[in-house]
Design an enzyme around this catalytic site. Structure first.
Site, mmCIF file in Angstrom:
data_model
loop_
_atom_site.group_PDB
_atom_site.id
_atom_site.type_symbol
_atom_site.label_atom_id
_atom_site.label_comp_id
_atom_site.label_asym_id
_atom_site.label_seq_id
_atom_site.Cartn_x
_atom_site.Cartn_y
_atom_site.Cartn_z
ATOM 1 N N GLU A 54 7.985 -7.136 11.802
ATOM 2 C CA GLU A 54 7.860 -6.727 10.274
ATOM 3 C C GLU A 54 6.854 -7.666 9.492
ATOM 4 O O GLU A 54 6.152 -7.480 8.779
ATOM 5 C CB GLU A 54 9.082 -6.398 9.548
ATOM 6 N N ASP A 71 5.734 -3.278 0.342
ATOM 7 C CA ASP A 71 7.050 -3.739 1.093
ATOM 8 C C ASP A 71 6.854 -5.457 0.968
ATOM 9 O O ASP A 71 5.940 -5.935 0.899
ATOM 10 C CB ASP A 71 6.685 -3.569 2.677
#
Length: 148
Positions: A54, A71
């Site tokens: 991620e 994000d």
């Protein structure tokens, strides 16, 4: 002269967020202390693998998405649902500012990630985990890190 003094003072007040990129083993220890190992059935290896894919362990990682949301942090937690940036329509289900997810102190990010796993379909929330970690032998992710 006064202008120079004011500028110097303002320079002291500006906070600069330095990127913190953790090592795999440092994160393993932090995650272990935060009781992530086997949280909701997900091993420590799952968490370390997911964080790598991620954010590459970067606490200040930000990704702008096509829908206008962002994000944030080591777990790449989305502003539309989970944290508060500046938009009023955000759900902020973790009751946290998105900026708090990008600090060296991973407490808020870990609490929010646990909430995501608990309230959604486990770790399926994270595409990096689904593509690279799900269903694999993840024992190598904590190997040599002095965690149980």
């Amino acid at each position: 002269m006064k202008a120079a003094g004011i500028l110097a003072l303002m320079g002291c007040l500006v906070t600069v967020v330095e990127p913190k990129v953790y090592t795999r083993c440092k994160l393993a220890k932090i995650f272990s202390r935060a009781s992530l190992d086997n949280y909701r059935g997900f091993s420590l290896g799952n968490w370390i693998c997911m964080a790598y894919y991620e954010s590459h362990y970067n606490t200040t990682a930000q990704t702008q998405l096509e829908d206008g949301s962002t994000d944030y942090g080591i777990f790449q937690i989305n502003s539309d649902t989970w944290c508060r940036s500046t938009k009023l329509q955000e759900k902020n289900r973790c009751h946290v500012a998105c900026s708090a997810l990008m600090t060296d102190d991973l407490t808020d990010a870990i609490i929010c990630a646990k909430k995501i796993v608990k309230e959604t379909d486990g770790m399926n929330y994270w595409q990096g985990w689904k593509k690279n970690c799900e269903g694999r032998d993840l024992s190598e992710w904590k190997k040599g890190c002095e965690v149980s």
